[in-house]
Design a protein around this motif. Structure first.
Motif, PDB file in Angstrom:
ATOM      1  N   SER A 117       5.378  16.191  -2.465  1.00  0.00           N
ATOM      2  CA  SER A 117       4.218  15.945  -2.532  1.00  0.00           C
ATOM      3  C   SER A 117       3.786  14.263  -2.132  1.00  0.00           C
ATOM      4  CB  SER A 117       3.087  16.299  -3.347  1.00  0.00           C
ATOM      5  OG  SER A 117       3.114  17.748  -3.687  1.00  0.00           O
ATOM      6  N   THR A 118       4.504  13.504  -2.723  1.00  0.00           N
ATOM      7  CA  THR A 118       4.668  11.972  -2.562  1.00  0.00           C
ATOM      8  C   THR A 118       4.962  11.509  -1.285  1.00  0.00           C
ATOM      9  OG1 THR A 118       5.135  12.006  -4.768  1.00  0.00           O
ATOM     10  CG2 THR A 118       5.434   9.805  -3.681  1.00  0.00           C
ATOM     11  N   PHE A 119       6.249  12.282  -0.697  1.00  0.00           N
ATOM     12  CA  PHE A 119       6.701  11.787   0.597  1.00  0.00           C
ATOM     13  C   PHE A 119       5.770  12.305   1.706  1.00  0.00           C
ATOM     14  CE2 PHE A 119       9.363  12.654   4.227  1.00  0.00           C
ATOM     15  CZ  PHE A 119       9.730  11.585   4.447  1.00  0.00           C
ATOM     16  N   THR A 120       5.106  13.613   1.449  1.00  0.00           N
ATOM     17  CA  THR A 120       3.961  14.128   2.245  1.00  0.00           C
ATOM     18  C   THR A 120       2.821  13.148   2.515  1.00  0.00           C
ATOM     19  OG1 THR A 120       4.603  16.340   1.971  1.00  0.00           O
ATOM     20  CG2 THR A 120       2.381  15.721   2.841  1.00  0.00           C
ATOM     21  N   ILE A 149       0.887  -1.331  -0.237  1.00  0.00           N
ATOM     22  CA  ILE A 149       0.110  -0.096   0.100  1.00  0.00           C
ATOM     23  C   ILE A 149       0.655   1.400  -0.228  1.00  0.00           C
ATOM     24  CG2 ILE A 149      -0.347   0.102   2.503  1.00  0.00           C
ATOM     25  CD1 ILE A 149      -2.726   1.082  -0.037  1.00  0.00           C
ATOM     26  N   ALA A 150       2.095   1.229   0.740  1.00  0.00           N
ATOM     27  CA  ALA A 150       2.942   2.389   0.899  1.00  0.00           C
ATOM     28  C   ALA A 150       3.488   2.570  -0.590  1.00  0.00           C
ATOM     29  CB  ALA A 150       4.291   2.143   1.728  1.00  0.00           C
ATOM     30  N   SER A 151       3.551   1.336  -1.427  1.00  0.00           N
ATOM     31  CA  SER A 151       4.203   1.619  -2.947  1.00  0.00           C
ATOM     32  C   SER A 151       3.211   2.192  -3.702  1.00  0.00           C
ATOM     33  CB  SER A 151       4.738   0.316  -3.469  1.00  0.00           C
ATOM     34  OG  SER A 151       5.839  -0.292  -2.757  1.00  0.00           O
ATOM     35  N   ALA A 152       1.858   1.731  -3.344  1.00  0.00           N
ATOM     36  CA  ALA A 152       0.783   2.111  -4.222  1.00  0.00           C
ATOM     37  C   ALA A 152       0.497   3.791  -4.134  1.00  0.00           C
ATOM     38  CB  ALA A 152      -0.460   1.539  -3.710  1.00  0.00           C
ATOM     39  N   ILE A 153       0.932   4.303  -2.791  1.00  0.00           N
ATOM     40  CA  ILE A 153       0.848   5.673  -2.229  1.00  0.00           C
ATOM     41  C   ILE A 153       1.714   6.231  -3.383  1.00  0.00           C
ATOM     42  CG2 ILE A 153       1.239   7.617  -0.845  1.00  0.00           C
ATOM     43  CD1 ILE A 153      -0.168   5.462   1.113  1.00  0.00           C
ATOM     44  N   THR A 154       2.957   5.805  -3.376  1.00  0.00           N
ATOM     45  CA  THR A 154       4.084   6.402  -4.087  1.00  0.00           C
ATOM     46  C   THR A 154       3.980   6.532  -5.583  1.00  0.00           C
ATOM     47  OG1 THR A 154       5.532   5.493  -2.306  1.00  0.00           O
ATOM     48  CG2 THR A 154       6.758   6.195  -4.272  1.00  0.00           C
ATOM     49  N   SER A 205       0.999   6.172  -7.281  1.00  0.00           N
ATOM     50  CA  SER A 205      -0.130   6.666  -7.425  1.00  0.00           C
ATOM     51  C   SER A 205      -0.380   7.910  -7.859  1.00  0.00           C
ATOM     52  CB  SER A 205      -1.617   6.259  -6.670  1.00  0.00           C
ATOM     53  OG  SER A 205      -1.089   7.176  -5.371  1.00  0.00           O
ATOM     54  N   SER A 206       0.912   8.887  -7.442  1.00  0.00           N
ATOM     55  CA  SER A 206       1.040  10.196  -7.708  1.00  0.00           C
ATOM     56  C   SER A 206       1.072  10.425  -9.030  1.00  0.00           C
ATOM     57  CB  SER A 206       2.232  10.850  -6.852  1.00  0.00           C
ATOM     58  OG  SER A 206       2.174  10.458  -5.429  1.00  0.00           O
ATOM     59  N   THR A 207       0.378  11.646  -9.658  1.00  0.00           N
ATOM     60  CA  THR A 207       0.256  12.074 -11.017  1.00  0.00           C
ATOM     61  C   THR A 207       1.767  12.661 -11.247  1.00  0.00           C
ATOM     62  OG1 THR A 207      -0.618  14.130 -10.514  1.00  0.00           O
ATOM     63  CG2 THR A 207      -2.048  12.603 -10.927  1.00  0.00           C
ATOM     64  N   ALA A 208       2.000  12.524 -12.650  1.00  0.00           N
ATOM     65  CA  ALA A 208       3.523  13.310 -12.823  1.00  0.00           C
ATOM     66  C   ALA A 208       3.472  14.840 -12.407  1.00  0.00           C
ATOM     67  CB  ALA A 208       3.678  13.293 -14.427  1.00  0.00           C
ATOM     68  N   ALA A 246     -11.535   1.783   2.599  1.00  0.00           N
ATOM     69  CA  ALA A 246     -10.139   2.176   2.507  1.00  0.00           C
ATOM     70  C   ALA A 246      -9.689   2.238   0.919  1.00  0.00           C
ATOM     71  CB  ALA A 246      -9.312   1.286   3.045  1.00  0.00           C
ATOM     72  N   GLN A 247     -10.182   1.437   0.031  1.00  0.00           N
ATOM     73  CA  GLN A 247      -9.790   1.171  -1.128  1.00  0.00           C
ATOM     74  C   GLN A 247     -10.497   2.343  -1.947  1.00  0.00           C
ATOM     75  OE1 GLN A 247     -10.830  -2.678  -2.193  1.00  0.00           O
ATOM     76  NE2 GLN A 247      -8.652  -3.474  -2.378  1.00  0.00           N
ATOM     77  N   TYR A 248     -11.498   3.229  -1.423  1.00  0.00           N
ATOM     78  CA  TYR A 248     -11.929   4.279  -2.202  1.00  0.00           C
ATOM     79  C   TYR A 248     -11.056   5.229  -2.534  1.00  0.00           C
ATOM     80  CZ  TYR A 248     -15.087   8.525  -2.701  1.00  0.00           C
ATOM     81  OH  TYR A 248     -15.605   9.632  -3.051  1.00  0.00           O
ATOM     82  N   PHE A 249     -10.089   5.334  -1.411  1.00  0.00           N
ATOM     83  CA  PHE A 249      -9.193   6.769  -1.778  1.00  0.00           C
ATOM     84  C   PHE A 249      -8.107   6.295  -2.704  1.00  0.00           C
ATOM     85  CE2 PHE A 249     -11.023   7.065   2.547  1.00  0.00           C
ATOM     86  CZ  PHE A 249     -11.290   8.210   2.627  1.00  0.00           C
ATOM     87  N   LEU A 250      -7.781   5.224  -3.021  1.00  0.00           N
ATOM     88  CA  LEU A 250      -6.779   4.612  -4.034  1.00  0.00           C
ATOM     89  C   LEU A 250      -7.586   4.714  -5.758  1.00  0.00           C
ATOM     90  CD1 LEU A 250      -5.020   2.057  -2.290  1.00  0.00           C
ATOM     91  CD2 LEU A 250      -4.262   4.054  -2.754  1.00  0.00           C
ATOM     92  N   PRO A 251      -6.761   5.322  -6.717  1.00  0.00           N
ATOM     93  CA  PRO A 251      -5.421   6.056  -6.143  1.00  0.00           C
ATOM     94  C   PRO A 251      -5.576   7.511  -5.752  1.00  0.00           C
ATOM     95  CG  PRO A 251      -6.217   6.447  -8.683  1.00  0.00           C
ATOM     96  CD  PRO A 251      -6.967   5.346  -7.971  1.00  0.00           C
ATOM     97  N   LEU A 252      -4.693   7.979  -4.924  1.00  0.00           N
ATOM     98  CA  LEU A 252      -4.828   9.243  -4.258  1.00  0.00           C
ATOM     99  C   LEU A 252      -5.217  10.327  -5.346  1.00  0.00           C
ATOM    100  CD1 LEU A 252      -2.179   8.892  -1.579  1.00  0.00           C
ATOM    101  CD2 LEU A 252      -4.655   8.970  -1.184  1.00  0.00           C
ATOM    102  N   LYS A 253      -6.090  11.281  -4.938  1.00  0.00           N
ATOM    103  CA  LYS A 253      -6.115  12.488  -5.733  1.00  0.00           C
ATOM    104  C   LYS A 253      -5.400  13.588  -5.075  1.00  0.00           C
ATOM    105  CE  LYS A 253     -10.559  10.717  -7.542  1.00  0.00           C
ATOM    106  NZ  LYS A 253     -10.408   9.416  -6.763  1.00  0.00           N
ATOM    107  N   HIS A 254      -5.130  13.463  -3.979  1.00  0.00           N
ATOM    108  CA  HIS A 254      -4.595  14.832  -3.076  1.00  0.00           C
ATOM    109  C   HIS A 254      -3.830  13.904  -2.064  1.00  0.00           C
ATOM    110  CE1 HIS A 254      -3.986  17.964  -0.526  1.00  0.00           C
ATOM    111  NE2 HIS A 254      -4.194  18.801  -1.916  1.00  0.00           N
ATOM    112  N   PRO A 255      -2.435  14.656  -1.429  1.00  0.00           N
ATOM    113  CA  PRO A 255      -1.707  14.099  -0.598  1.00  0.00           C
ATOM    114  C   PRO A 255      -2.307  13.957   0.946  1.00  0.00           C
ATOM    115  CG  PRO A 255      -0.473  15.551  -1.951  1.00  0.00           C
ATOM    116  CD  PRO A 255      -1.978  15.335  -2.285  1.00  0.00           C
TER     117      PRO A 255
END
Length: 226
Positions: free
Chosen positions: A42-45, A26-31, A33-36, A125-134
């Motif tokens: 922002s990704t680390f935040t 899930i941590a990798s998914a957060i990393t 899922s950030s847009t370009a 929880a899965q509703y928040f993925l992919p993250l639209k905002h940090p």
């Protein structure tokens, strides 16, 4: 109480290899899922907020379970009931030592018990993925903190026997903070950390320390009964 906090912190650090296995996905998914358009900051935040949410869920669980247990213990038998609970905690900690050492995986059965609750939390929880905002990583981490985990459950059982809601929350806070260094590692550092934490020498040493703590807890509880 500060000693319990430090021991809980140590348990989190020693169990970091298990945490990477359970939550690195899930941590990798957060990393990733950030847009370009989002910066590395922002990704680390997002990663920090996710882990703050996760640690908060541990603390809340410690507060709720320890607070509820304190009331039940007073109702059902007072101090002696608490001592029997601590004996049970010692047994669970010994099982945790075997679990982390990978000598016996009996705690997997305990994780399966938590699945009955997780099936309701996971879709939210899965509703928040992919993250639209940090910032959305915070509630995601809070929900993901309820993922069934033998390491968490064993520490939570100890927090439950601590005697008060505040002590239970503090123990689980220490445990959560102990897992942070591993969970905040990203990229190639994560792979290096996985190799180190999963090395059999580290696992055996961690298991031995936890076993010593379990036996000490068991000994103190037996002395209190006599």
């Amino acid at each position: 109480m500060i000693n319990d906090f430090l021991v809980a912190l140590m348990i989190g650090l020693l169990g970091a290899g298990h945490c990477l296995g359970m939550c690195s996905g899930i941590a990798s998914a957060i990393t990733f899922s950030s847009t370009a358009s989002q910066s590395k900051i922002s990704t680390f935040t997002a990663l920090v907020l996710y882990n703050l949410g996760r640690v908060s869920s541990y603390s809340l669980a410690g507060f709720i379970f320890a607070g509820s247990d304190s009331a039940l213990i007073v109702f059902f038998g007072g101090k002696e009931a608490l001592i029997y609970l601590r004996i049970l905690v010692a047994i669970l900690m010994l099982l945790l030592a075997l679990y982390i050492s990978r000598l016996w995986f009996g705690l997997v059965h305990l994780e399966r018990v938590g699945q009955s609750i997780w099936v309701f939390i996971k879709p939210i929880a899965q509703y928040f993925l992919p993250l639209k905002h940090p910032a959305l990583a915070l509630p995601l981490g809070f929900l993901w903190g309820w993922l069934p985990c033998g390491l968490v459950y064993s520490t939570l059982s100890w927090a439950t026997s601590s005697g008060s809601a505040e002590n239970g929350a503090l123990i689980m806070l220490g445990f959560g903070l102990g897992t942070l260094p591993a969970m905040l590692a990203v990229g190639s550092l994560t792979q290096q950390l996985k190799i180190m934490l999963n090395h059999h020498y580290f696992r055996y040493a961690s298991g031995l320390l936890l076993a010593i703590f379990a036996l000490h807890t068991f000994y103190v509880a037996l002395r209190q009964l006599s």
